[in-house]
Design a protein around this motif. Structure first.
Motif: not given
Length: 209
Positions: A91, A95, A98, A100-102, A104-105
């Protein structure tokens, strides 16, 4: 850190600290190990006792399970702490973009599955132990039946702890097939554990007259 090497007093201090770990799952693993140790005590106090010669095989078989599960649960306690730390770390990943967000998820979902699998494993260990406590209730030394009953009470509580830890991590899981499988398996484990628990209480009640 290997939390299994801590003294009881130091472990209690660690649990009480302003930190999320060790938390309920780790404590549950310790309590399940204590239940297994109580089972070992009852088995050991039955083996070699006059009047219990015919059930020594059952007691020796139970003893093997209790000792194996107790050792396993010590490792599981450490794994529970590591699993929660992995979720927290995921967590905290960046992020900003995009990509980094992907990334991270994906890490979060992987960590959540690990955080589910550890308490799920704890529930399975409870089942393995409690079915053998049921054998103690049937054939164990009558003078220590209260200790077998104590083990059963502890295991029922630990299963509830395991269920709570599975469910809280399932809330953020985005794999419905995996979630459905875990839910079904947990339901079956709950049925088996509740059945053994109720049988233990019934049998001990009858043996105590």
């Amino acid at each position: 850190m290997d939390f299994c090497t801590l003294s009881l007093k130091d472990f209690l201090k660690k649990v009480a600290e302003k930190s999320a770990t060790p938390g309920g799952g780790a404590v549950g693993a310790v309590v399940a190990a204590l239940a297994a140790s109580l089972g070992s005590m009852v088995a050991n106090l039955t083996i070699g006792k006059k009047g219990y010669e015919d059930v020594e095989g059952h007691m020796e078989s139970c003893l093997e399970v209790f000792e194996s599960e107790s050792n396993y649960l010590c490792d599981l306690m450490n794994r529970d702490i590591q699993a929660f730390d992995q979720v927290l770390s995921a967590y905290k990943l960046p992020k900003a973009t995009d990509d980094e967000k992907n990334a991270r998820e994906m890490k979060i979902q992987q960590a959540l599955k690990t955080a589910i699998e550890v308490p799920f494993d704890l529930a399975r260990r409870c089942k393995n132990i409690i079915v053998n406590v049921e054998r103690l209730a049937k054939w164990g030394n009558s003078s220590v039946l209260s200790d077998a009953e104590s083990a059963a009470h502890l295991l029922l509580a630990v299963h509830r702890i395991a269920k709570a830890n599975v469910m809280i991590n399932m809330k953020s899981l985005k794999d419905p097939d995996y979630g459905a499988w875990i839910n079904e398996e947990m339901k079956q484990l709950e049925k088996q554990i509740d059945f053994s628990y109720n049988k233990i209480i019934e049998i001990i009640g009858k043996r105590n007259g």
